[in-house]
Design an enzyme around this catalytic site. Structure first.
Site, PDB file in Angstrom:
ATOM      1  N   ASP A   1      83.163  67.533  39.695  1.00  0.00           N
ATOM      2  CA  ASP A   1      84.295  68.007  40.503  1.00  0.00           C
ATOM      3  C   ASP A   1      84.357  69.530  40.509  1.00  0.00           C
ATOM      4  OD1 ASP A   1      86.616  68.306  41.920  1.00  0.00           O
ATOM      5  OD2 ASP A   1      87.941  67.726  40.283  1.00  0.00           O
TER       6      ASP A   1
ATOM      7  N   ASP B   1      94.605  64.921  40.378  1.00  0.00           N
ATOM      8  CA  ASP B   1      94.902  65.656  41.608  1.00  0.00           C
ATOM      9  C   ASP B   1      96.407  65.964  41.648  1.00  0.00           C
ATOM     10  OD1 ASP B   1      93.519  66.360  44.422  1.00  0.00           O
ATOM     11  OD2 ASP B   1      95.464  65.486  44.863  1.00  0.00           O
TER      12      ASP B   1
ATOM     13  N   HIS C   1      85.613  64.327  42.247  1.00  0.00           N
ATOM     14  CA  HIS C   1      87.054  64.590  42.241  1.00  0.00           C
ATOM     15  C   HIS C   1      87.854  63.295  42.137  1.00  0.00           C
ATOM     16  CE1 HIS C   1      90.723  66.803  42.788  1.00  0.00           C
ATOM     17  NE2 HIS C   1      91.062  66.013  43.791  1.00  0.00           N
TER      18      HIS C   1
END
Length: 312
Positions: free
Chosen positions: A250, A124, A280
């Site tokens: 994801d 991320d 994710h």
């Protein structure tokens, strides 16, 4: 209201599966003054270094299942909380946050701790910031493990990301623990979700968490887009080992693994993997599996490097 907020320590008492000792340094910001940044530092101080970088809106709690096997394998593991998250201080205004500022804060972190020969694991925003660190200080990094992240240059983002961007800006509620749960395949316990809520006693602590998605450069003229394009010029020459470990569930970062493999020379010939069932927040779905992959990759690539050097 104070310009910089600090979450009370009692918010972090008795978190499930998080027995790690806190460490702190001060990041000197020319506008905000000293900002306290928290990090975990586990394992032997002279062990090979693994840097675990989290993203939005999580914190180092995300790595609780990965740290023990890495330490057991002999690694020194450092997991910082980005400014605005976890046990780190939280500037109170959204305007206090920018992409460039986050990069500068983390560069200061690397320099103060004098980290070198780093195996970076990033996911991320840990990747959006971490890959910029690599571009700025490539000699500090021995290898990269990239998971569910990318380095956008200003191209349009997915519909899923744009929905998330709108929600983070405008939703009247922003339940951090529930957000982590929705973007994980496995069902988090109430205690785990509460741990993700712990850094944010009230909405005034969430300025960083709220604004982070809006800092992603979604057009070529957005702040950060040009800097990322410049960073890619360096990354396209990075020939130290690079491994991708992306989750197959994801929708936000799908396809970025292929971009990384095609662009960064060090990714050529590596044993890239897709993690089945990984959403994710892949650390929640496959933490021990990711740790084992990092261990094998780091030790294997070190052996290959030593063999090449011996042959020269």
């Amino acid at each position: 209201m104070a310009r910089v907020l600090r979450t009370p320590e009692d918010r972090f008492e008795a978190l499930p599966d998080y027995p790690f000792a806190p460490n702190y340094i001060d990041i000197d910001d020319p506008d905000l003054g000293p900002i306290r940044q928290h990090y975990l530092d586990e394992g032997p101080q002279d062990g090979p270094l693994v840097l675990l970088m989290h993203g939005e809106p999580s914190w180092s709690y995300l790595y609780r299942s990965m740290i023990p096997p890495l330490v057991e394998a002999g690694f020194r593991v450092i997991a910082p909380d980005l400014i605005g998250f976890g046990k780190s201080d939280k500037p109170a205004r959204k305007s206090d946050y920018s992409y460039a500022r986050h990069v500068e804060w983390m560069l200061s972190f690397l320099e103060q701790l004098d980290l070198d020969n780093i195996t970076l694991f990033c996911q991320d925003w840990g990747g959006l910031i971490g890959l910029r660190l690599v571009a700025a200080e490539p000699d500090r990094f021995a290898r990269l493990v990239i998971s569910n992240t990318g380095l956008p240059e200003g191209a349009p983002m997915s519909k899923q990301f744009m929905r998330w961007r709108r929600m983070s800006r405008y939703s009247p509620v922003f339940p951090i623990g529930r957000i982590l749960n929705r973007a994980s395949t496995r069902e988090l316990s109430e205690g785990e979700m509460a741990a993700y809520d712990a850094p944010f006693p009230s909405r005034k602590y969430k300025a960083g968490a709220r604004i982070f998605p809006s800092l992603v450069p979604i057009a070529r003229n957005y702040p950060g887009a040009k800097d990322n394009r410049e960073a890619w010029k360096i990354l396209r020459t990075f020939d130290r080992p690079v491994l991708t470990l992306f989750g197959d569930q994801d929708p936000v970062t799908a396809g970025w693994d292929e971009i990384v493999r095609n662009r960064i020379p060090g990714a050529k010939g590596q044993a890239h993997r897709t993690i089945e069932g990984g959403h994710h927040f892949i650390q929640e779905d496959a933490g021990p599996e990711l740790a084992e992959a990092i261990i094998g990759f780091a030790k294997g690539s070190e052996t290959q490097t030593q063999a090449r050097e011996a042959a020269q």
